[in-house]
Design a protein around this motif. Structure first.
Motif, PDB file in Angstrom:
ATOM      1  N   MET A 148     -25.890 -18.843 -28.625  1.00  0.00           N
ATOM      2  CA  MET A 148     -24.736 -19.073 -27.742  1.00  0.00           C
ATOM      3  C   MET A 148     -23.535 -18.251 -28.201  1.00  0.00           C
ATOM      4  N   ASP A 149     -23.215 -18.351 -29.473  1.00  0.00           N
ATOM      5  CA  ASP A 149     -22.081 -17.611 -30.030  1.00  0.00           C
ATOM      6  C   ASP A 149     -22.294 -16.106 -29.894  1.00  0.00           C
ATOM      7  N   PHE A 150     -23.522 -15.678 -30.153  1.00  0.00           N
ATOM      8  CA  PHE A 150     -23.835 -14.255 -30.048  1.00  0.00           C
ATOM      9  C   PHE A 150     -23.653 -13.756 -28.621  1.00  0.00           C
ATOM     10  N   GLU A 151     -24.158 -14.499 -27.642  1.00  0.00           N
ATOM     11  CA  GLU A 151     -24.072 -14.077 -26.247  1.00  0.00           C
ATOM     12  C   GLU A 151     -22.620 -13.976 -25.789  1.00  0.00           C
ATOM     13  N   ARG A 152     -21.828 -14.959 -26.139  1.00  0.00           N
ATOM     14  CA  ARG A 152     -20.419 -14.920 -25.743  1.00  0.00           C
ATOM     15  C   ARG A 152     -19.690 -13.756 -26.415  1.00  0.00           C
ATOM     16  N   ASP A 153     -19.987 -13.551 -27.694  1.00  0.00           N
ATOM     17  CA  ASP A 153     -19.354 -12.445 -28.413  1.00  0.00           C
ATOM     18  C   ASP A 153     -19.784 -11.099 -27.823  1.00  0.00           C
ATOM     19  N   ARG A 154     -21.071 -10.963 -27.502  1.00  0.00           N
ATOM     20  CA  ARG A 154     -21.585  -9.716 -26.923  1.00  0.00           C
ATOM     21  C   ARG A 154     -20.884  -9.385 -25.607  1.00  0.00           C
ATOM     22  N   LEU A 155     -20.730 -10.375 -24.749  1.00  0.00           N
ATOM     23  CA  LEU A 155     -20.101 -10.142 -23.451  1.00  0.00           C
ATOM     24  C   LEU A 155     -18.610  -9.849 -23.590  1.00  0.00           C
ATOM     25  N   ARG A 156     -17.958 -10.535 -24.516  1.00  0.00           N
ATOM     26  CA  ARG A 156     -16.523 -10.276 -24.725  1.00  0.00           C
ATOM     27  C   ARG A 156     -16.299  -8.866 -25.261  1.00  0.00           C
ATOM     28  N   ARG A 157     -17.160  -8.426 -26.188  1.00  0.00           N
ATOM     29  CA  ARG A 157     -17.021  -7.081 -26.728  1.00  0.00           C
ATOM     30  C   ARG A 157     -17.306  -6.008 -25.676  1.00  0.00           C
ATOM     31  N   SER A 158     -18.004  -6.400 -24.616  1.00  0.00           N
ATOM     32  CA  SER A 158     -18.280  -5.471 -23.519  1.00  0.00           C
ATOM     33  C   SER A 158     -17.230  -5.557 -22.418  1.00  0.00           C
ATOM     34  N   GLY A 159     -16.186  -6.351 -22.644  1.00  0.00           N
ATOM     35  CA  GLY A 159     -15.122  -6.467 -21.664  1.00  0.00           C
ATOM     36  C   GLY A 159     -15.404  -7.445 -20.548  1.00  0.00           C
ATOM     37  N   ARG A 160     -16.401  -8.320 -20.736  1.00  0.00           N
ATOM     38  CA  ARG A 160     -16.745  -9.286 -19.685  1.00  0.00           C
ATOM     39  C   ARG A 160     -16.398 -10.707 -20.138  1.00  0.00           C
ATOM     40  N   GLU A 161     -15.115 -10.933 -20.339  1.00  0.00           N
ATOM     41  CA  GLU A 161     -14.623 -12.260 -20.695  1.00  0.00           C
ATOM     42  C   GLU A 161     -15.012 -13.284 -19.642  1.00  0.00           C
ATOM     43  N   ASP A 162     -15.015 -12.854 -18.376  1.00  0.00           N
ATOM     44  CA  ASP A 162     -15.362 -13.766 -17.282  1.00  0.00           C
ATOM     45  C   ASP A 162     -16.792 -14.286 -17.428  1.00  0.00           C
ATOM     46  N   LEU A 163     -17.727 -13.398 -17.755  1.00  0.00           N
ATOM     47  CA  LEU A 163     -19.117 -13.813 -17.933  1.00  0.00           C
ATOM     48  C   LEU A 163     -19.293 -14.614 -19.218  1.00  0.00           C
ATOM     49  N   ALA A 164     -18.574 -14.233 -20.269  1.00  0.00           N
ATOM     50  CA  ALA A 164     -18.662 -14.966 -21.532  1.00  0.00           C
ATOM     51  C   ALA A 164     -18.276 -16.430 -21.333  1.00  0.00           C
ATOM     52  N   ASN A 165     -17.271 -16.666 -20.526  1.00  0.00           N
ATOM     53  CA  ASN A 165     -16.815 -18.035 -20.279  1.00  0.00           C
ATOM     54  C   ASN A 165     -17.822 -18.844 -19.472  1.00  0.00           C
ATOM     55  N   ASP A 166     -18.726 -18.148 -18.756  1.00  0.00           N
ATOM     56  CA  ASP A 166     -19.712 -18.840 -17.927  1.00  0.00           C
ATOM     57  C   ASP A 166     -21.052 -19.061 -18.621  1.00  0.00           C
ATOM     58  N   VAL A 167     -21.212 -18.533 -19.832  1.00  0.00           N
ATOM     59  CA  VAL A 167     -22.448 -18.793 -20.577  1.00  0.00           C
ATOM     60  C   VAL A 167     -22.546 -20.292 -20.830  1.00  0.00           C
ATOM     61  N   ARG A 168     -23.711 -20.872 -20.549  1.00  0.00           N
ATOM     62  CA  ARG A 168     -23.848 -22.325 -20.621  1.00  0.00           C
ATOM     63  C   ARG A 168     -25.013 -22.726 -21.514  1.00  0.00           C
ATOM     64  N   TRP A 169     -24.745 -23.673 -22.397  1.00  0.00           N
ATOM     65  CA  TRP A 169     -25.767 -24.234 -23.277  1.00  0.00           C
ATOM     66  C   TRP A 169     -26.462 -25.356 -22.504  1.00  0.00           C
ATOM     67  N   VAL A 170     -27.429 -24.987 -21.716  1.00  0.00           N
ATOM     68  CA  VAL A 170     -28.054 -25.903 -20.761  1.00  0.00           C
ATOM     69  C   VAL A 170     -28.752 -27.064 -21.459  1.00  0.00           C
ATOM     70  N   SER A 171     -29.537 -26.790 -22.482  1.00  0.00           N
ATOM     71  CA  SER A 171     -30.300 -27.851 -23.132  1.00  0.00           C
ATOM     72  C   SER A 171     -29.401 -28.883 -23.798  1.00  0.00           C
ATOM     73  N   ASP A 172     -28.206 -28.473 -24.224  1.00  0.00           N
ATOM     74  CA  ASP A 172     -27.280 -29.386 -24.884  1.00  0.00           C
ATOM     75  C   ASP A 172     -26.455 -30.171 -23.870  1.00  0.00           C
ATOM     76  N   LEU A 173     -26.037 -29.505 -22.804  1.00  0.00           N
ATOM     77  CA  LEU A 173     -25.140 -30.135 -21.838  1.00  0.00           C
ATOM     78  C   LEU A 173     -25.872 -30.839 -20.697  1.00  0.00           C
ATOM     79  N   ASP A 174     -27.036 -30.290 -20.321  1.00  0.00           N
ATOM     80  CA  ASP A 174     -27.727 -30.798 -19.129  1.00  0.00           C
ATOM     81  C   ASP A 174     -29.082 -31.417 -19.413  1.00  0.00           C
ATOM     82  N   GLY A 175     -29.621 -31.221 -20.615  1.00  0.00           N
ATOM     83  CA  GLY A 175     -30.918 -31.795 -20.950  1.00  0.00           C
ATOM     84  C   GLY A 175     -31.985 -30.735 -21.149  1.00  0.00           C
ATOM     85  N   ASP A 176     -33.155 -31.188 -21.596  1.00  0.00           N
ATOM     86  CA  ASP A 176     -34.231 -30.274 -21.991  1.00  0.00           C
ATOM     87  C   ASP A 176     -35.228 -29.968 -20.882  1.00  0.00           C
TER      88      ASP A 176
END
Length: 261
Positions: A148-176
């Motif tokens: 999760m941290d890696f994906e958000r960091d990767r997108l932010r470093r690519s200038g896609r803060e908007d996409l980084a903010n939309d990355v979702r930890w589905v298994s933690d927030l919504d279930g398995d």
């Protein structure tokens, strides 16, 4: 020598300072080997632990081509300290979040079988790293958070803060039950459904897949990826596997749901 390695490993896991060089010099006083030879033998021990999906001593990178007697000695020490098969409880970062350091190509099968002597096969079968990883919820969650941290960091470093903010930890927030753990994106906005499989072992350590995960991989093959994270408590790296999964994985059914006829 194996006993000495396990004492160092226990100290490392508990955050207790020790000296590898001093330990090697002590070993030289009663083992008729050079310091370089002792270091290689300690790396051999790391290699056996690596095959078992276990944490090994940082600085003693696994070195293959060991004798069966060493495998037996490692097994005896595991019998005395079975906790070494499980990750240490500390939550230290395996690596900095860096594309070049983390991402590698999926492993080749060439030559791998030659490293699996009968003694190693038996030991891996006895301690089954795939089952251990699957049942270790703490390791699974730590690996998911890392990605999760890696994906958000990767997108932010690519200038896609908007996409980084939309990355979702589905298994933690919504279930398995969704068949994947993280919903992420490529920098062009293409959706990525990531199923995270984490191990402390090497890149070819087996993992378990559920029927749901296999089905979703087939249904959403354009966006589905297995993200394999390995050497998690040493120098973590990862690679991706895209569907069709059977083209990249040796998939063997070993569990069945059964009911009376």
């Amino acid at each position: 020598m194996v006993d000495s390695y396990f004492r160092m490993l226990t100290s490392e896991r508990e955050g207790i300072a020790y000296s590898k060089a001093q330990n090697r010099r002590q070993l030289m006083t009663f083992v008729r080997r050079s310091e370089a030879s002792i270091e290689r033998k300690l790396q051999n021990i790391s290699a056996v632990l690596d095959m078992l999906g276990a944490q090994w001593i940082n600085g003693y990178k696994p070195l293959a081509h060991y004798q069966d007697a060493l495998v037996a000695a490692v097994e005896r020490n595991i019998g005395k300290t079975p906790d070494v098969l499980y990750p240490a409880s500390n939550d230290t970062r395996p690596l900095m979040l860096n594309d070049d350091a983390l991402f590698v190509a999926p492993p080749s099968i060439a030559g791998f079988e030659k490293t699996l002597t009968p003694a190693v096969r038996r030991l891996v079968g006895k301690f089954d790293p795939a089952e251990r990883d699957a049942r270790n919820r703490q390791l699974g969650k730590a690996g998911e958070k890392f990605v999760m941290d890696f994906e958000r960091d990767r997108l932010r470093r690519s200038g896609r803060e908007d996409l980084a903010n939309d990355v979702r930890w589905v298994s933690d927030l919504d279930g398995d039950g969704y068949g994947y753990d993280i919903r992420s994106f490529e920098t062009d906005g293409q959706e990525r459904l990531l199923e995270i499989k984490t191990t402390c072992g090497h890149e070819r350590t087996a993992c378990w897949l559920t029927r749901r995960e296999v089905d979703v991989a087939a249904e959403r093959s354009d966006s589905y990826r297995i993200r394999r994270v390995f050497h998690f408590r040493n120098r973590a790296q990862m690679f991706e596997i895209a569907p069709p999964l059977e083209h990249a994985l040796c998939m063997t059914p070993n569990t069945y749901s059964a009911e009376p006829r």
